[in-house]
Design a protein around this motif. Structure first.
Motif, PDB file in Angstrom:
ATOM      1  N   MET A 126     -28.898  97.728  21.345  1.00 44.97           N
ATOM      2  CA  MET A 126     -27.708  97.737  20.110  1.00 44.97           C
ATOM      3  C   MET A 126     -28.506  98.179  18.960  1.00 44.97           C
ATOM      4  O   MET A 126     -29.614  97.784  18.692  1.00 44.97           O
ATOM      5  N   LEU A 127     -27.958  98.871  18.110  1.00 41.57           N
ATOM      6  CA  LEU A 127     -28.489  99.642  17.086  1.00 41.57           C
ATOM      7  C   LEU A 127     -28.459  98.522  15.654  1.00 41.57           C
ATOM      8  O   LEU A 127     -27.432  97.824  15.694  1.00 41.57           O
ATOM      9  N   ALA A 128     -29.371  98.696  14.963  1.00 45.27           N
ATOM     10  CA  ALA A 128     -29.737  97.766  13.592  1.00 45.27           C
ATOM     11  C   ALA A 128     -28.403  97.910  12.918  1.00 45.27           C
ATOM     12  O   ALA A 128     -27.897  96.684  12.302  1.00 45.27           O
ATOM     13  N   ARG A 129     -27.768  99.162  12.543  1.00 47.95           N
ATOM     14  CA  ARG A 129     -26.700  99.102  11.767  1.00 47.95           C
ATOM     15  C   ARG A 129     -25.474  98.456  12.135  1.00 47.95           C
ATOM     16  O   ARG A 129     -24.743  98.113  11.399  1.00 47.95           O
ATOM     17  N   VAL A 130     -24.964  98.345  13.379  1.00 48.73           N
ATOM     18  CA  VAL A 130     -24.145  97.316  14.100  1.00 48.73           C
ATOM     19  C   VAL A 130     -24.305  95.938  13.581  1.00 48.73           C
ATOM     20  O   VAL A 130     -23.286  95.214  13.545  1.00 48.73           O
ATOM     21  N   LEU A 131     -25.561  95.531  13.742  1.00 48.16           N
ATOM     22  CA  LEU A 131     -25.838  94.323  13.441  1.00 48.16           C
ATOM     23  C   LEU A 131     -25.917  93.822  11.655  1.00 48.16           C
ATOM     24  O   LEU A 131     -25.698  92.620  11.390  1.00 48.16           O
ATOM     25  N   ILE A 132     -26.072  94.831  10.924  1.00 46.18           N
ATOM     26  CA  ILE A 132     -26.268  94.428   9.716  1.00 46.18           C
ATOM     27  C   ILE A 132     -24.800  94.316   8.925  1.00 46.18           C
ATOM     28  O   ILE A 132     -23.761  95.026   9.057  1.00 46.18           O
ATOM     29  N   SER A 133     -24.664  93.220   8.034  1.00 45.71           N
ATOM     30  CA  SER A 133     -23.409  92.762   7.360  1.00 45.71           C
ATOM     31  C   SER A 133     -23.578  93.144   5.982  1.00 45.71           C
ATOM     32  O   SER A 133     -24.396  92.853   5.284  1.00 45.71           O
ATOM     33  N   ASP A 134     -22.395  93.638   5.384  1.00 46.43           N
ATOM     34  CA  ASP A 134     -22.251  93.914   4.029  1.00 46.43           C
ATOM     35  C   ASP A 134     -21.441  92.831   3.293  1.00 46.43           C
ATOM     36  O   ASP A 134     -21.614  92.554   2.275  1.00 46.43           O
ATOM     37  N   THR A 135     -21.214  91.597   4.101  1.00 44.23           N
ATOM     38  CA  THR A 135     -20.730  90.587   3.532  1.00 44.23           C
ATOM     39  C   THR A 135     -21.639  89.586   2.920  1.00 44.23           C
ATOM     40  O   THR A 135     -21.172  88.650   2.156  1.00 44.23           O
ATOM     41  N   VAL A 136     -22.967  89.669   3.403  1.00 42.89           N
ATOM     42  CA  VAL A 136     -23.955  88.450   2.869  1.00 42.89           C
ATOM     43  C   VAL A 136     -24.609  89.361   1.539  1.00 42.89           C
ATOM     44  O   VAL A 136     -24.932  90.668   1.712  1.00 42.89           O
ATOM     45  N   PRO A 137     -24.705  88.688   0.526  1.00 45.88           N
ATOM     46  CA  PRO A 137     -24.850  89.392  -0.900  1.00 45.88           C
ATOM     47  C   PRO A 137     -26.448  89.481  -0.850  1.00 45.88           C
ATOM     48  O   PRO A 137     -26.958  88.654  -0.372  1.00 45.88           O
ATOM     49  N   SER A 138     -26.910  90.334  -1.871  1.00 49.85           N
ATOM     50  CA  SER A 138     -28.221  90.375  -2.139  1.00 49.85           C
ATOM     51  C   SER A 138     -28.145  89.761  -3.542  1.00 49.85           C
ATOM     52  O   SER A 138     -27.096  89.771  -4.035  1.00 49.85           O
ATOM     53  N   VAL A 139     -29.338  89.426  -3.879  1.00 47.23           N
ATOM     54  CA  VAL A 139     -29.554  88.648  -5.194  1.00 47.23           C
ATOM     55  C   VAL A 139     -30.540  89.556  -6.139  1.00 47.23           C
ATOM     56  O   VAL A 139     -31.159  90.441  -5.501  1.00 47.23           O
ATOM     57  N   LYS A 140     -30.347  89.364  -7.686  1.00 42.71           N
ATOM     58  CA  LYS A 140     -31.202  90.004  -8.475  1.00 42.71           C
ATOM     59  C   LYS A 140     -32.195  88.575  -8.839  1.00 42.71           C
ATOM     60  O   LYS A 140     -31.776  87.664  -8.823  1.00 42.71           O
TER      61      LYS A 140
ATOM     62  N   VAL B  70     -26.471  80.580   5.124  1.00 41.52           N
ATOM     63  CA  VAL B  70     -27.731  81.016   5.285  1.00 41.52           C
ATOM     64  C   VAL B  70     -28.934  80.281   4.657  1.00 41.52           C
ATOM     65  O   VAL B  70     -28.423  79.611   3.587  1.00 41.52           O
ATOM     66  N   SER B  71     -30.133  80.646   5.101  1.00 38.94           N
ATOM     67  CA  SER B  71     -31.180  79.875   4.203  1.00 38.94           C
ATOM     68  C   SER B  71     -32.183  80.708   3.581  1.00 38.94           C
ATOM     69  O   SER B  71     -33.190  80.463   2.778  1.00 38.94           O
ATOM     70  N   GLN B  72     -31.711  82.177   3.702  1.00 35.98           N
ATOM     71  CA  GLN B  72     -32.526  82.962   2.901  1.00 35.98           C
ATOM     72  C   GLN B  72     -31.780  84.148   2.537  1.00 35.98           C
ATOM     73  O   GLN B  72     -30.638  84.702   3.154  1.00 35.98           O
ATOM     74  N   LEU B  73     -31.940  84.457   1.303  1.00 37.29           N
ATOM     75  CA  LEU B  73     -31.278  86.050   0.756  1.00 37.29           C
ATOM     76  C   LEU B  73     -32.112  87.223   0.471  1.00 37.29           C
ATOM     77  O   LEU B  73     -33.203  86.715  -0.163  1.00 37.29           O
ATOM     78  N   PRO B  74     -31.577  88.309   0.574  1.00 35.36           N
ATOM     79  CA  PRO B  74     -32.668  89.369  -0.130  1.00 35.36           C
ATOM     80  C   PRO B  74     -32.566  89.655  -1.533  1.00 35.36           C
ATOM     81  O   PRO B  74     -31.437  89.414  -2.017  1.00 35.36           O
ATOM     82  N   ILE B  75     -33.650  89.571  -2.098  1.00 36.03           N
ATOM     83  CA  ILE B  75     -33.710  90.179  -3.375  1.00 36.03           C
ATOM     84  C   ILE B  75     -34.159  91.606  -3.514  1.00 36.03           C
ATOM     85  O   ILE B  75     -34.727  92.096  -3.099  1.00 36.03           O
ATOM     86  N   VAL B  76     -33.287  92.169  -4.428  1.00 37.75           N
ATOM     87  CA  VAL B  76     -33.202  93.660  -4.646  1.00 37.75           C
ATOM     88  C   VAL B  76     -33.208  93.950  -5.984  1.00 37.75           C
ATOM     89  O   VAL B  76     -32.708  93.137  -6.821  1.00 37.75           O
ATOM     90  N   ASN B  77     -33.673  95.003  -6.608  1.00 31.65           N
ATOM     91  CA  ASN B  77     -33.547  95.484  -8.035  1.00 31.65           C
ATOM     92  C   ASN B  77     -33.240  96.990  -7.797  1.00 31.65           C
ATOM     93  O   ASN B  77     -32.763  97.502  -6.805  1.00 31.65           O
TER      94      ASN B  77
END
Length: 79
Positions: free
Chosen positions: A1-15, A32-39
């Motif tokens: 299975m490809l990673a792009r199939v598993l990635i969901s746009d519904t889980v937000p990233s945070v700043k 979830v117990s973790q979220l990605p931080i992006v800038n």
């Protein structure tokens, strides 16, 4: 299975400017117990629920929170 199939746009990233209470609310909503931080330049790291729960004043931005050293991102695979 490809990673792009598993990635969901519904889980937000945070700043780093997002407040602790808001990030904890999102973690609860998305179960979830973790979220990605992006800038602007991209991925910074992951914020963990356990680190945020230790913050006394949850009105602070997560960028002010001291977080534990993270391991690099990984995916578990089954044999």
């Amino acid at each position: 299975m490809l990673a792009r199939v598993l990635i969901s746009d519904t889980v937000p990233s945070v700043k780093t400017s997002d407040r602790v209470d808001r990030v904890l609310l999102w973690m609860s909503e998305f179960k979830v117990s973790q979220l990605p931080i992006v800038n602007v330049s991209g991925y910074i790291g992951m914020v963990r629920e356990e680190d945020l729960l230790e913050v006394e004043d949850q009105d602070h931005p997560i960028g002010d929170v001291e977080m534990r050293e993270e391991e690099g991102p990984f995916v578990l695979s089954r044999p």
